[in-house]
Design a protein around this motif. Sequence first.
Motif, PDB file in Angstrom:
ATOM      1  N   GLU A 165       3.606   5.744  -5.635  1.00 31.60           N
ATOM      2  CA  GLU A 165       3.431   5.840  -7.084  1.00 31.60           C
ATOM      3  C   GLU A 165       2.352   6.864  -7.432  1.00 31.60           C
ATOM      4  OE1 GLU A 165       2.524   1.937  -8.571  1.00 31.60           O
ATOM      5  OE2 GLU A 165       4.386   1.091  -7.801  1.00 31.60           O
TER       6      GLU A 165
ATOM      7  N   ASN B 285       3.890   1.555  -1.161  1.00 29.51           N
ATOM      8  CA  ASN B 285       4.495   1.671  -2.497  1.00 29.51           C
ATOM      9  C   ASN B 285       3.483   2.219  -3.499  1.00 29.51           C
ATOM     10  OD1 ASN B 285       6.908   0.659  -1.517  1.00 29.51           O
ATOM     11  ND2 ASN B 285       6.530  -1.422  -2.238  1.00 29.51           N
ATOM     12  N   ARG B 286       2.259   1.741  -3.410  1.00 28.14           N
ATOM     13  CA  ARG B 286       1.217   2.209  -4.320  1.00 28.14           C
ATOM     14  C   ARG B 286       0.924   3.693  -4.082  1.00 28.14           C
ATOM     15  NH1 ARG B 286      -0.753   3.067  -8.712  1.00 28.14           N
ATOM     16  NH2 ARG B 286      -2.992   2.988  -8.980  1.00 28.14           N
TER      17      ARG B 286
ATOM     18  N   ARG C 210       0.833  -1.214   0.000  1.00 30.66           N
ATOM     19  CA  ARG C 210       0.000   0.000   0.000  1.00 30.66           C
ATOM     20  C   ARG C 210       0.864   1.259   0.000  1.00 30.66           C
ATOM     21  NH1 ARG C 210      -3.553   2.418   4.518  1.00 30.66           N
ATOM     22  NH2 ARG C 210      -4.986   3.683   3.314  1.00 30.66           N
TER      23      ARG C 210
END
Length: 90
Positions: A68, A64-65, A62
């Motif tokens: 991004e 990392n998302r 989560r």
Amino acid sequence: MAAGKTVKSAIEELRNAVTGLDHAIDSRLDRERDRGEIEGEVRRVNTDRSRLAQELDQSQFRANRLEEVNREVSRRLVTAMETIRAVLDR
């Protein structure tokens, strides 16, 4: 009387031996119970560790998302600001 003393002495030794055996059995049962409790606790700790590891993996995914998405939003803001500047400069 010697035979009576010998029998009494043998009975007393037998009584002491049985008492010692009772204590040994009680101690063994206590150790087995403690061992079972420890094994149960180890299983619970391993289950918790597995669950926490899975939650950590999900949280990392989560994070990392979100990183991004944050980069994408920043890129779009820069593009929007450049477009606004270009329009204002005309």
